[in-house]
Design a protein around this motif. Structure first.
Motif, short mmCIF file in Angstrom:
data_model
loop_
_atom_site.label_atom_id
_atom_site.label_comp_id
_atom_site.label_asym_id
_atom_site.label_seq_id
_atom_site.Cartn_x
_atom_site.Cartn_y
_atom_site.Cartn_z
N LEU A 68 0.83 -1.21 0.00
CA LEU A 68 0.00 0.00 0.00
C LEU A 68 0.86 1.26 0.00
CD1 LEU A 68 -2.81 -0.99 2.53
CD2 LEU A 68 -2.99 -0.82 0.04
N ILE A 69 1.97 1.22 0.72
CA ILE A 69 2.89 2.37 0.73
C ILE A 69 3.49 2.58 -0.66
CG2 ILE A 69 5.03 3.28 1.70
CD1 ILE A 69 4.35 1.86 4.29
N SER A 70 3.85 1.47 -1.32
CA SER A 70 4.39 1.58 -2.68
C SER A 70 3.35 2.17 -3.62
CB SER A 70 4.84 0.20 -3.17
OG SER A 70 5.87 -0.33 -2.36
N ILE A 71 2.10 1.75 -3.48
CA ILE A 71 1.03 2.30 -4.31
C ILE A 71 0.85 3.79 -4.03
CG2 ILE A 71 -1.46 2.22 -4.77
CD1 ILE A 71 -1.33 -0.79 -4.25
N TYR A 72 1.00 4.17 -2.76
CA TYR A 72 0.89 5.58 -2.39
C TYR A 72 1.94 6.42 -3.11
CZ TYR A 72 1.55 9.80 0.39
OH TYR A 72 1.72 11.10 0.78
N PHE A 73 3.19 5.95 -3.11
CA PHE A 73 4.25 6.68 -3.81
C PHE A 73 3.99 6.71 -5.31
CE2 PHE A 73 6.86 5.95 0.06
CZ PHE A 73 7.31 7.23 0.23
#
Length: 207
Positions: free
Chosen positions: A36-41
């Motif tokens: 989810l953090i990767s998708i956020y970036f």
């Protein structure tokens, strides 16, 4: 020139420092939260900065930091940070995880593993990201024209624009100004070209 160098230097240090710290766990950790953090970036890369100029200017004006090179570099760092994280994550993925395991076996924690094992091997990627971020910060116009108000706070790009008059323009001075702007970039790139090409090649494939 001082303002341009200050903004460019602050932006490189902040972006490279934070991106390297974020890239390590994003490359090594597995789980839903990290995806989810990767998708956020990834989503942050696609969001235009124009959406945030007015609220950012309101906050900067309230704090009295309009025209501050360090404050302006924070905005430029936020713009460049998502792409820098993804680039450095690719470099971390190319580093064998067995090195991490060996460091853990020797008693090193996550921070020592990052500082003594990952970061030295990440040097080509750090140089590549620093060059890309430096070019973007040096040539930035929209953010600097908004937040670096006042002639004393102008960057070289804004100073060059102020030389262009609506009534009369000295083409000789304009050409000399353009040469002064691009000359440091050319010298910097020629000096770092070997590291830049090596870094792009090193991060092209996953080991």
């Amino acid at each position: 020139m001082f303002n341009s160098i200050a903004i460019c230097g602050f932006t490189i240090v902040i972006t490279v420092g934070l991106a390297s710290l974020a890239a390590f766990p994003l490359a090594r950790r597995k789980g839903k939260i990290w995806r989810l953090i990767s998708i956020y970036f990834l989503c942050a890369v696609t969001v235009p900065i124009q959406l945030f100029i007015f609220p950012l200017y309101f906050i900067f004006a309230a704090l009295g930091i309009v025209g501050n090179p360090f404050a302006t570099s924070l905005i430029l760092s936020a713009i460049n940070l998502p792409l820098a994280v993804f680039l450095l994550r690719t470099y971390v993925l190319a580093i064998p995880q067995e090195l991490d395991d060996a460091a853990f076996m020797d008693g090193a924690g996550s921070w020592k593993t990052f500082w003594y094992v990952i970061l030295p091997l990440l040097r080509p990627g750090l140089i590549t990201v620093a060059i890309l971020v430096g070019f973007n910060a040096w040539n930035e116009f929209m953010i600097t024209s908004t937040f670096q108000q006042g002639q004393a706070n102008f960057t070289m790009t804004l100073g060059y624009l102020s030389m262009n008059s609506t009534i009369v323009t000295d083409r000789g001075i304009m050409m000399a100004g353009a040469l002064i702007i691009i000359f440091p970039i050319i010298i910097f790139f020629l000096a770092m070209q070997r590291f830049f090409i090596g870094g792009m090649t090193a991060g092209a494939v996953k080991g």
